[in-house]
Design a protein around this motif. Structure first.
Motif: not given
Length: 279
Positions: A32-34, A44-47, A172-178
């Motif tokens: 997933t982007t971001g 990763f970037r997808m558009t 995983f949805d908390d980038a800083a902690r992960y």
């Protein structure tokens, strides 16, 4: 066990799967982007680069497509043996500088990562410790792996794929902690890596950004377990797994399936690993 015997065992597993009602349990995250990404790698970037209606064919049909930009070590992925060197050498005493000339690896590139149809083991360290997730920066020791194997009633052996659950995928949805740049990330220490290597496994994976014990404030300053597995023993590493569904199912032993992309001369590949189990 010889390579021929391992192949025969894999064939037997495949035949058993084809003759049985099975469930497929996802072991990775969607790309997933971001999504969280180590600062050592491009994200990763997808558009969509073409949208429906941009061009309509005479019969009324239209097509859409995308552009994808990613590093080889972003999201759920597997490391090629070219990914890490030690004192200038890759696995098998390959000279890293010579092998990487020309912008891609002439030896041990991602195209050499094997398709994996193997016995998979889940060593659920968080479950054995009685927690949802290990603490940030907490080491997973050899004894932790032994305890998890005993609890699962399994013993890692030659040809296996061993996955270590810390519970860290919950963040995983908390980038800083992960990513744990400040507080660290739980993971196997060197002795744990050496115990796995001694069993003769073909791949090891975990639900963290790196298959390493990352103490608070250290980041990816050193990667000793990568050295033990990739450089010294030729064992592939799978990272950014999501082992929560497998843990919830109480999986311990299963058929592990993973097909890396054959990226010529690359150092890693995005993957979609699964556990195949009887329904």
């Amino acid at each position: 066990m010889t390579e021929q015997a391992i192949t025969a065992s894999s064939d037997a597993l495949l035949n058993a799967v084809m003759d049985t009602d099975v469930d497929v349990v996802e072991l990775g995250h969607p790309h997933t982007t971001g999504m969280p990404c180590s600062p050592n790698h491009p994200g990763f970037r997808m558009t969509l680069i073409r949208r429906h209606g941009d061009m309509v064919r005479p019969d009324g049909g239209s097509a859409s497509n995308e552009i994808i930009v990613t590093g080889g070590h972003v999201g759920t992925h597997v490391d090629a043996l070219s990914h890490v060197s030690h004192e200038g050498k890759l696995y098998g005493d390959v000279d890293a500088e010579q092998a990487q000339r020309g912008g891609r690896f002439s030896q041990l590139g991602a195209e050499t990562i094997p398709f994996m149809l193997r016995r998979g083991l889940l060593l659920d360290v968080a479950r054995v410790r009685g927690v949802d997730a290990l603490e940030a920066g907490q080491a997973v020791t050899e004894q932790d792996l032994r305890d998890a194997a005993d609890a699962a009633g399994v013993t890692p052996r030659r040809g296996d794929v061993v996955l270590v659950r810390t519970g860290w995928a919950r963040h995983f949805d908390d980038a800083a902690r992960y990513l744990g740049q400040e507080d660290g990330v739980p993971g196997p220490d060197v002795a744990a890596g050496q115990w796995l290597a001694a069993a003769g496994i073909v791949a090891a994976g975990a639900d963290t950004t790196a298959f390493e014990h990352i103490p608070p404030g250290k980041g990816h300053s050193v990667l000793p377990v990568h050295r033990v597995l990739l450089v010294e023993n030729g064992i592939h590493i799978i990272e950014h797994l999501n082992l929560e569904p497998a843990s919830a199912r109480g999986l311990t032993e299963f058929t592990f399936v993973m097909a890396p992309l054959r990226i010529t001369g690359g150092t890693g590949s995005p993957v979609r690993p699964v556990a195949v189990v009887a329904a």
